[in-house]
Design a protein around this motif. Structure first.
Motif, PDB file in Angstrom:
ATOM      1  N   TYR A   1       2.775  40.547   1.998  1.00 24.40           N
ATOM      2  CA  TYR A   1       3.211  40.945   3.323  1.00 24.40           C
ATOM      3  C   TYR A   1       4.136  42.149   3.219  1.00 24.40           C
TER       4      TYR A   1
ATOM      5  N   GLN B   1       7.344  44.077   5.477  1.00 27.10           N
ATOM      6  CA  GLN B   1       8.302  43.901   6.554  1.00 27.10           C
ATOM      7  C   GLN B   1       9.115  45.169   6.688  1.00 27.10           C
TER       8      GLN B   1
ATOM      9  N   SER C   1      12.255  46.853   8.066  1.00 24.50           N
ATOM     10  CA  SER C   1      13.612  46.815   8.594  1.00 24.50           C
ATOM     11  C   SER C   1      13.886  45.628   9.519  1.00 24.50           C
ATOM     12  N   GLY C   2      13.776  44.391   8.999  1.00 24.70           N
ATOM     13  CA  GLY C   2      14.142  43.214   9.759  1.00 24.70           C
ATOM     14  C   GLY C   2      13.200  42.844  10.882  1.00 24.70           C
ATOM     15  N   ARG C   3      12.027  43.448  10.893  1.00 26.56           N
ATOM     16  CA  ARG C   3      11.044  43.088  11.923  1.00 26.56           C
ATOM     17  C   ARG C   3      10.148  41.965  11.404  1.00 26.56           C
ATOM     18  N   GLY C   4       9.062  41.671  12.140  1.00 21.08           N
ATOM     19  CA  GLY C   4       8.132  40.644  11.717  1.00 21.08           C
ATOM     20  C   GLY C   4       7.349  41.071  10.495  1.00 21.08           C
ATOM     21  N   LEU C   5       6.642  40.107   9.920  1.00 21.17           N
ATOM     22  CA  LEU C   5       5.852  40.381   8.726  1.00 21.17           C
ATOM     23  C   LEU C   5       4.441  40.805   9.095  1.00 21.17           C
TER      24      LEU C   5
ATOM     25  N   HIS D   1       0.700  41.097   7.648  1.00 19.97           N
ATOM     26  CA  HIS D   1      -0.137  40.594   6.572  1.00 19.97           C
ATOM     27  C   HIS D   1      -0.918  41.749   5.958  1.00 19.97           C
TER      28      HIS D   1
END
Lengths: 114, 113
Positions: free
Chosen positions: A35, A37, A39-43, A45
């Motif tokens: 995965y 990511q 800067s602290g956002r969602g992952l 795929h």
């Protein structure tokens, strides 16, 4: 407990170079997933490789899996500044009769310099 | 691929209060999960949200603190109860789609003062 352990923990490369990230794990797995990511956002795929597969490609991504060494690598070719992110491997452990669930590694921070 | 949305995207809450996070999937998924990502850390699985029955919690997480509902195959909620500053994290839900791939929502960034 964390199953996947990535290395290096941080990687800084020049745009255009290739980035190789490694992941090791401890137990038998059903599959391994990578995965990204930002800067602290969602992952997001990237790719899934099953335990009976050795290599998969998706665009500029190449993933290998060596079950004898319990390790995987993610190669990003011709890197771009937009590839700057944290990358995680996650293993789906093989447990008889149990539902699948992912165990994540600590992540690798990739910086691509323009 | 499954598209997953979460609400709220972020919140600032006072100590002792509770927050309920919603997760919506655009297609039916067999499995839904809730994860926590503390600042600068990796993801830790909180629980598996089971449709029509109680969630399955991982070691270190309990139902009283993190009650979870999943009334149907496309929707789940996670409540963070009696919050303390240590609960400040990103909370992410995921759904397992076809071919065992897990797709993640954008996360809910929670700050507890």
């Amino acid at each position: 407990s964390q199953q996947g352990e990535e290395d290096p923990q941080a990687l800084s490369i020049q745009e255009g170079e290739n980035a190789t990230m490694n992941c090791s794990y401890k137990t038998s797995i059903n599959n391994l997933q990578w995965y990204r990511q930002n800067s602290g956002r969602g992952l997001v795929h990237l790719i899934l490789i099953r335990s009976n597969e050795r290599e998969k490609h998706s665009g500029r991504l190449r993933v290998t899996l060596d079950t004898s060494k319990k390790s995987s690598s993610l190669l990003i070719t011709a890197s771009r500044a937009a590839d700057t992110a944290s990358y995680f491997c996650a293993t789906d452990e093989k447990e008889t009769g149990a539902n699948s669930k992912l165990t994540f590694g600590k992540g690798i921070t990739l910086s691509v310099r323009p | 691929s499954a598209v997953i949305s979460q609400k709220p995207s972020r919140d600032i809450c006072q100590r002792g209060t509770s927050l309920t996070i919603q997760c919506q999937v655009d297609s039916q998924v067999t499995m839904m999960f809730w994860y926590r990502q503390q600042p600068g850390q990796s993801l830790t699985l909180i629980a598996t949200a089971n449709q029509g029955s109680e969630a399955t919690y991982e070691s270190g997480f309990v139902i009283d603190k993190f009650p979870i509902s999943r009334p149907n195959l496309t929707f789940s909620t996670l409540t963070v109860s009696n919050m303390s500053p240590e609960d400040s994290s990103i909370y992410l839900c995921s759904g397992e789609g076809a071919q065992e791939t897990q797709y993640f929502g954008p996360g809910t960034r929670l700050l507890v003062l």
